[in-house]
Design a protein around this motif. Structure first.
Motif, mmCIF file in Angstrom:
data_model
loop_
_atom_site.group_PDB
_atom_site.id
_atom_site.type_symbol
_atom_site.label_atom_id
_atom_site.label_comp_id
_atom_site.label_asym_id
_atom_site.label_seq_id
_atom_site.Cartn_x
_atom_site.Cartn_y
_atom_site.Cartn_z
ATOM 1 N N GLU A 198 30.361 -39.218 15.653
ATOM 2 C CA GLU A 198 29.070 -38.919 15.106
ATOM 3 C C GLU A 198 28.785 -39.679 13.797
ATOM 4 O O GLU A 198 27.625 -40.264 13.704
ATOM 5 C CB GLU A 198 29.160 -37.505 14.606
ATOM 6 C CG GLU A 198 27.960 -37.055 13.615
ATOM 7 C CD GLU A 198 26.613 -36.478 14.655
ATOM 8 O OE1 GLU A 198 26.670 -36.905 15.745
ATOM 9 O OE2 GLU A 198 25.682 -36.366 13.917
ATOM 10 N N PHE B 66 27.959 -43.114 15.118
ATOM 11 C CA PHE B 66 26.419 -42.797 15.795
ATOM 12 C C PHE B 66 25.432 -42.885 14.561
ATOM 13 O O PHE B 66 24.536 -43.828 14.654
ATOM 14 C CB PHE B 66 26.391 -41.688 16.457
ATOM 15 C CG PHE B 66 25.095 -41.401 16.911
ATOM 16 C CD1 PHE B 66 24.347 -41.764 18.104
ATOM 17 C CD2 PHE B 66 24.321 -40.293 16.104
ATOM 18 C CE1 PHE B 66 23.021 -41.329 18.380
ATOM 19 C CE2 PHE B 66 23.130 -39.889 16.339
ATOM 20 C CZ PHE B 66 22.587 -40.496 17.576
ATOM 21 N N ASP C 268 22.619 -45.840 14.030
ATOM 22 C CA ASP C 268 21.239 -45.576 13.652
ATOM 23 C C ASP C 268 20.636 -45.938 12.573
ATOM 24 O O ASP C 268 19.525 -46.580 12.565
ATOM 25 C CB ASP C 268 21.162 -44.157 14.008
ATOM 26 C CG ASP C 268 19.678 -43.635 14.370
ATOM 27 O OD1 ASP C 268 19.409 -44.207 15.350
ATOM 28 O OD2 ASP C 268 19.186 -42.688 13.517
ATOM 29 N N VAL C 269 21.218 -45.838 11.408
ATOM 30 C CA VAL C 269 20.625 -46.330 10.263
ATOM 31 C C VAL C 269 20.620 -47.729 10.299
ATOM 32 O O VAL C 269 19.518 -48.467 9.782
ATOM 33 C CB VAL C 269 21.625 -45.859 9.079
ATOM 34 C CG1 VAL C 269 21.321 -46.502 7.691
ATOM 35 C CG2 VAL C 269 21.454 -44.268 8.719
ATOM 36 N N ASN D 187 17.552 -48.719 12.190
ATOM 37 C CA ASN D 187 16.238 -48.442 11.738
ATOM 38 C C ASN D 187 15.859 -48.998 10.531
ATOM 39 O O ASN D 187 14.885 -49.167 10.147
ATOM 40 C CB ASN D 187 16.395 -46.875 11.426
ATOM 41 C CG ASN D 187 15.995 -46.345 12.588
ATOM 42 O OD1 ASN D 187 14.759 -46.039 13.094
ATOM 43 N ND2 ASN D 187 16.976 -45.784 13.242
ATOM 44 N N ARG E 2 17.941 -39.831 2.327
ATOM 45 C CA ARG E 2 18.384 -39.062 3.397
ATOM 46 C C ARG E 2 18.915 -37.696 2.592
ATOM 47 O O ARG E 2 19.600 -36.944 3.317
ATOM 48 C CB ARG E 2 19.403 -39.616 4.259
ATOM 49 C CG ARG E 2 18.712 -40.723 5.092
ATOM 50 C CD ARG E 2 19.873 -41.826 5.318
ATOM 51 N NE ARG E 2 20.960 -41.416 6.194
ATOM 52 C CZ ARG E 2 21.954 -42.050 6.229
ATOM 53 N NH1 ARG E 2 22.181 -42.949 5.679
ATOM 54 N NH2 ARG E 2 23.227 -41.494 6.908
ATOM 55 N N GLN F 63 31.470 -39.324 6.426
ATOM 56 C CA GLN F 63 30.158 -39.869 7.014
ATOM 57 C C GLN F 63 29.619 -41.063 6.156
ATOM 58 O O GLN F 63 29.461 -42.043 6.980
ATOM 59 C CB GLN F 63 29.142 -38.749 7.279
ATOM 60 C CG GLN F 63 27.902 -39.433 7.671
ATOM 61 C CD GLN F 63 26.487 -38.467 7.838
ATOM 62 O OE1 GLN F 63 26.640 -37.118 7.627
ATOM 63 N NE2 GLN F 63 25.536 -38.904 7.873
#
Lengths: 407, 225
Positions: free
Chosen positions: A5, A8, A12-13, A16, A311, A331
């Motif tokens: 996770e 992932f 993703d960050v 983007n 975030r 994370q």
């Protein structure tokens, strides 16, 4: 916990925020790239030199007036040393029992040779040698013959030429017996040398060898000779060096306790000298790159702090849903390390690419420095970890209620 | 008894002043009740919701949730309780914007270590239950408001929590879509779930079986509907 996770999310960050991530990583990329690029060239050089030295042979060493490497202020000190002469070479030959062959030699750098209407470039070298010149320098005769003692005794104007000279002056003819002109003097070609390639990015085949006696007659007696010495066997190398030092000190009247007034090199000591030279460069580069990565790490920390503020809601949602503080910490740590490692990988690829590119367009060889690559990667991960801790701790310390309300 | 609040006091420090958000609350809620908590703004209903949802702990008093005393738990223990016992539905949905509906619903399962293979099945099951079988791969911005709230409900359901805690769940929806969501809660209630609804709209509160009205940090009225 949920490592996948975290990866992932990190991916993703980055996806983007491509531009922002790239700019943040530029520091890491450039830092890693420069150290890998430099290291591949240095290692390539080293391999090349080792190769050259090994060709020279493990049982040859050289005596010279000047060391390989010295500073400007030392020049005076070495210049006042007595010259090394042909007589010194004869004494070594006579008294050193562990020595097989002694080859005094002298060099004239940057000469041009002519044959009829053809001429070589100006960057060729003329050597004055004796028969021992060839085995002691690792040169082999391809055609014709080497210099003989008779050539030396009679100051004959004969020459043995290297492959570069051969190609330039005799593209079609057999050179043996022909006459070439060097500095206005005629020499009869009696032999050619086998190709020996290049070292330090310079050809080794641009040589013309004439008898030492002839050389000294034309270019002056008043010079210090290099003396190459071949030990009777590789095992006797150390004994031979000791004997030569002893004999030379006696002949040159060096008082006991004083250092030698000449220098001795073997392939081993030359490799060592080169390693010492490059060590300073390497350490300097590592220090500079460390600072660069430190700055890059601050950049990563900054972007992580920005990212966390953006975030905040996401962090609140995750906490409401059951993420513990350590989950959030983990994370963001993974994200920082991952970001930094991506920079590291790009830097490694760029560095190896640059090394190979330089090797392609210049005679400088390159190798792929595996150890440095591993080190660079580990270092990048560490930078990400160290500079990720503060932002990650900050994220994990957020209040879930406040973060959920954050717009 | 599923929820037992005894003498709950919650004070906030606001600069030099101390604000008494809750002044001694006693509430008991049973399994499979459908309760609405109402009150004007400043009545303390948000504070009460945060406490019931284990996002915060009381200054005084005790809170038993499903038999365990959560009033003095630390952050990590509260996180685990939230994960296991509570399903949140928020006014503004609070979905992760860049994750698919399926991934949003999987999220609570990720944090309790459910293996990936089971996660997918459970999340799909929850999305089917809220009527989003065909929208699993869509991101929130590709969904309508009602659909987003359904994803949020699916996320709240997926862990089979003791309570579904909904904070103004229709506040950002038009009346018709709001009614659809309320019908969904009705179904969930009929299916055995305990639902606590925080709202200031009378007609939304009408859907519940019991209304607790707060004023100035106290329970003003608590009556069945």
């Amino acid at each position: 916990m949920q490592f996948r996770e975290s990866v992932f999310i990190a991916l993703d960050v980055i996806r983007n925020h491509k531009m922002r991530s790239f700019l943040t990583l530029l520091g890491v990329i450039i830092g890693v790239m420069s150290i890998i690029g430099m290291q591949s060239l240095i290692e390539g050089f080293q391999k090349n030199i080792r190769h050259q030295m090994e060709q020279l042979g493990a049982s040859v060493f050289q005596v010279q007036k000047f060391p390989v490497q010295f500073g400007q202020q030392d020049r005076e000190k070495y210049r006042n040393r007595k010259d090394l002469t042909w007589d010194h070479a004869r004494v070594i030959e006579q008294y050193c029992t562990a020595v097989a062959q002694v080859g005094p030699e002298a060099w004239q750098w940057g000469i041009m040779a002519k044959y009829r209407d053809r001429r070589t470039g100006p960057a060729n070298h003329l050597a004055g040698g004796v028969p021992a010149f060839f085995p002691n320098n690792g040169y082999f005769i391809e055609a014709g013959r080497a210099l003989s003692d008779t050539d030396i005794q009679h100051n004959r104007q004969v020459a043995v030429i290297g492959q570069d000279i051969l190609e330039k002056l005799f593209p079609y003819e057999n050179p043996i017996g022909e006459h070439i002109i060097v500095d206005g003097r005629r020499y009869q070609v009696i032999g050619t040398l086998e190709k020996s390639g290049s070292a330090f990015g310079e050809s080794q085949d641009n040589r013309i060898v004439i008898p030492l006696s002839t050389f000294l007659k034309f270019y002056g007696q008043n010079r210090s000779l290099n003396i190459t010495v071949l030990a009777a066997s590789p095992e006797l190398m150390d004994t031979a060096i000791e004997q030569v030092i002893g004999v030379l000190r006696a002949v040159r009247k060096v008082p006991p306790g004083e250092p030698n007034d000449f220098e001795i090199f073997s392939s081993e000591s030359l490799i060592e000298t080169f390693d010492n030279m490059t060590r300073a460069v390497r350490i300097g580069a590592i220090v500079i790159v460390s600072f660069a990565l430190l700055v890059a790490g601050i950049g990563i920390m900054n972007i992580m702090l920005v990212s966390i503020r953006e975030r905040k809601r996401e962090i609140g949602i995750r906490m409401a849903i059951g993420a513990r503080r350590r989950d959030i910490l983990f994370q963001f740590l993974v994200e920082a390390v991952f970001l930094s490692e991506i920079g590291g990988i790009l830097g490694i690829l760029a560095g190896v690419g640059i090394g190979q590119l330089v090797a392609l367009v210049s005679p400088v060889p390159a190798s792929i420095p595996v150890f440095t690559i591993v080190l660079g990667f580990v270092f990048c991960s560490l930078v990400g970890l160290v500079f990720g801790v503060y932002p990650a701790a900050k994220a994990s310390g957020l209040d879930p209620i406040e973060s959920l309300r954050y717009e | 008894m599923l929820i037992e609040l005894q003498g709950i006091v919650k004070d906030y420090r606001l600069g030099l002043e101390i604000v008494h958000a809750l002044n001694g609350i006693d509430i008991r809620i049973d399994q499979n009740e459908y309760v609405a908590i109402m009150g004007p703004s400043g009545s303390g209903k948000s504070t009460l919701m945060n406490l019931i949802g284990c996002l915060d702990t009381p200054t005084e008093g005790t809170y038993f949730l499903n038999g365990s005393n959560v009033s003095h738990m630390d952050d990590d223990q509260l996180a685990e309780i939230r994960n296991r016992e509570i399903g949140f539905v928020f006014q503004n949905f609070n979905l992760l914007p860049r994750a698919s509906a399926l991934h949003n619903v999987e999220l609570p399962l990720i944090y309790n270590g459910t293996p990936a293979s089971q996660r997918r099945d459970l999340a799909e099951e929850a999305l089917i239950k809220v009527g989003l079988k065909d929208r699993m791969g869509h991101r929130p911005n590709e969904l309508s408001g009602g659909q987003r709230q359904r994803v949020a409900v699916a996320r709240a359901l997926v862990n089979k929590p003791s309570i579904i805690l909904a904070d103004e769940p229709t506040g950002n929806l038009d009346t018709r879509t709001g009614d659809e969501i309320m019908d969904l809660f009705e179904d969930l209630h009929d299916g055995g779930n305990t639902i606590i609804l925080v709202t200031h709209e009378e007609y939304i509160a009408e859907h519940s079986d019991r209304i607790i009205r707060l004023r100035d940090g106290r329970v003003e009225r608590d009556e069945s509907n």
